[in-house]
Design a protein around this motif. Sequence first.
Motif, mmCIF file in Angstrom:
data_model
loop_
_atom_site.group_PDB
_atom_site.id
_atom_site.type_symbol
_atom_site.label_atom_id
_atom_site.label_comp_id
_atom_site.label_asym_id
_atom_site.label_seq_id
_atom_site.Cartn_x
_atom_site.Cartn_y
_atom_site.Cartn_z
ATOM 1 N N VAL A 656 -0.108 -3.286 -2.321
ATOM 2 C CA VAL A 656 0.434 -2.893 -1.030
ATOM 3 C C VAL A 656 1.714 -3.672 -0.799
ATOM 4 C CG1 VAL A 656 0.010 -2.765 1.447
ATOM 5 C CG2 VAL A 656 -1.892 -2.482 -0.145
ATOM 6 N N GLU A 657 2.660 -3.037 -0.154
ATOM 7 C CA GLU A 657 3.939 -3.695 0.110
ATOM 8 C C GLU A 657 4.145 -3.844 1.616
ATOM 9 O OE1 GLU A 657 7.733 -2.954 -2.221
ATOM 10 O OE2 GLU A 657 8.104 -1.832 -0.372
ATOM 11 N N LEU A 658 4.512 -5.047 2.024
ATOM 12 C CA LEU A 658 4.859 -5.320 3.413
ATOM 13 C C LEU A 658 6.358 -5.557 3.487
ATOM 14 C CD1 LEU A 658 4.204 -6.095 6.389
ATOM 15 C CD2 LEU A 658 3.894 -8.446 5.572
ATOM 16 N N THR A 659 7.027 -4.780 4.320
ATOM 17 C CA THR A 659 8.465 -4.943 4.514
ATOM 18 C C THR A 659 8.700 -5.524 5.900
ATOM 19 O OG1 THR A 659 8.955 -3.043 3.109
ATOM 20 C CG2 THR A 659 10.699 -3.785 4.587
ATOM 21 N N ILE A 660 9.476 -6.593 5.974
ATOM 22 C CA ILE A 660 9.765 -7.244 7.252
ATOM 23 C C ILE A 660 11.277 -7.391 7.390
ATOM 24 C CG2 ILE A 660 9.322 -9.260 8.701
ATOM 25 C CD1 ILE A 660 6.971 -9.898 6.803
#
Length: 746
Positions: A656-660
Amino acid sequence: MADEMVLETQQWLNNNYGNVPGFEKVKEDGKTGWPTIYALIRALQHELGITELSDNFGTDTSNRFDSKIVPKLEIGYKSNVVRLIQYAFWCKGISPVESGGEFTEYTLKAIKELQSDAGFPNGDGKFTSKWAKALFDMSAFVLVSGGDKTVRTMQQWLNVNYNIYFGILPYDGIYQRATNTALIYALQSEEGLPPESEATEGQPFANGNYGNTTTQLTPTLQVGDSGGFVEILQYGLYVNGFYKKGPFNGNFTDKLATEISKFASFMEYDSRNALAGIADITTFKGLLISSGDTNRTAIGADTSTQLTPAQVKTLVDNGVKYVGRYLTGSVGSGSDERNKYLTSEEIDNILGSGLSIFPIYQDNYPEVKYFNKEQGTSDAIAAAKAAIKLGVPYGTIIYFAVDVDVEDGDIAGTVIPYFEGVFGTLTGSGFRVGVYGTRNVCQRVIDQKTAVYAFVSDMSTGYSGNLGFAMPQDWAFDQFFEYTVGSGEGAVGIDQVGVSQVDLGMQYVYKNTSKYPDWFFQKLAAIGIIWPMLSEVIKATIELEQDAYFDAEPFHIYTELSEKLSIGEGDNETSFNISKGEISNSFYEQLKDFGDALSLSGDDAKTELYHKLGEIVEGGVFQITPAPFKEKEKGNVGLEVKIDFEGEKEGKTGEVELTIDVYMNKKTIDDSGDDDEKDAYDKLEKITNAKDSEVKSKSAQNAFYAQFFSGFVEETSSKVGAAVLAAIALALLIKFGPIVIGLIFV
């Protein structure tokens, strides 16, 4: 280092009193300590004709000293008692010049120096038992390291005006139990209560406790009042972290009223007087005893009872909105033992009635020896396991109890390592750490950054960790009174708890119905724990399972969750691989090199954040780039971070990728006038060229980077240029502290 006069003292004591029954020989090492002081006291008692020797300079010792010795203390008087006085001065650090046992001008000068230090600049040199008791003691009579000049001035003021009640206080600048008690004595003196020695039979007298008589006599003060009551109020505010600039003159001014109002707001008091800047019983008790005014109302409670619907209704009917409950364990023993752990049915009843829950972990015996790092790790595992089973949402704070009076000197070797173990384990499970204990314990743990908020055991007014300590700034819950509320089936024993509302507690039961595995949400919550600026937006991301926005001026934060996307290494991207919880050494080398090149701090503590990130992600990649153009953020600058999580649980793998994206709001920064924020903005603007962020050409941006970093990188290596960009951006922004560290990776 050994002191030759202290060594002489120890040798003389052993030679002259070593065979006296009840005298304990002291180690001859030239170092002052309690054993030497106790030996001096026992030797003095022997000289006074006392046969039952003790370490205590008590009433009998005082009376005999005043009747047998004081009348003889004149120039030329010789005795072993004079020699003991001289040796006591040497141990105190005040030179009497001589030690032969003759009362000389030098001895008199040492006495006057002692009196002057205590706040009596025109001391008469009369050495009564109250001065002897202060001398034959380990307490410092000078401003010690870490001491506060204003506190020392207060101690001297108390000595001069109220010493008949408590003798001579230490005047070392440290606000402590004795100083706290002396302020209560001062209040009782102003109320007209006599010392116990002067009270007639049946007459109330001052005792240093804030009891019913003291409460009834406590005045209400306002602007325009003056005198001793006001000066006590001024010093009381100071030692509690308010009214820091004085003056301390006994005059009630508008400035003092404002500070009273600030204190009442900080403590979440409901007194209209206190909030309006009028000092009433709520203010005085709040300043002088940890429990404060126990008649005040509060919206919190904690209990070891497994609550029934009827008992929950009782809490609601009495204005309770937050209830503390234990995750595990039982209370009592034998036939009185009962379970105290929180149940799923109970959670439904509590939350269904509109209350929030703040979870507590205490499944131990209240002994100091219980607390160590290994036990902290074990307790964190047990607490996390129980919390997950009950559906406590990730990111919730769990308060770990230190329900014992740990002396200040014992905290570093017990409580501190215990919470290191708790924090290191619980954070990885996705929960935040809170601490329950005395004011001192809570503050010490929070200072170590192993807990975020405090649940303060202010109800234990006699604990050493509460007397003489201000309320921690990061307090969430304030336990101050125990009683039974309700009747019949609804009756329940509770501790009344003040609530600051910085911790909203558990408000729903977490159930993972998303396509993402639980381990991902644990890791996501853990990032919010490491970087508190992100905690709320990450919490929203977990709850909503969708993109989220959070406004934390001057920062605008956006998050997005997605299934794994390919993370490349384009010209404007910098990626650092994480394997088995470790970030590659090249990252740290770049950070150090460019930090040194720009003459910035290379503090190892700063890189600890990245170690923690590596431990949480375990396997994957995180990537730093200039934040993409958003119409809403036009004119602002920012950075984007993508964190690629890889994990496995029960044989299932997932990515899973979290973009902030974090943007700095230029208007807010310009309006604030904060030079540090503006400097950080300007540097980031230059580094990312965000001012012209609508230009999407990577070659144009690379040309700018190459020009800007001329002398640091080779213009022909865009890949190296990108790595330099990230490393220098990190190094520049680290300079401005934790918030800006958050900006980089959050």
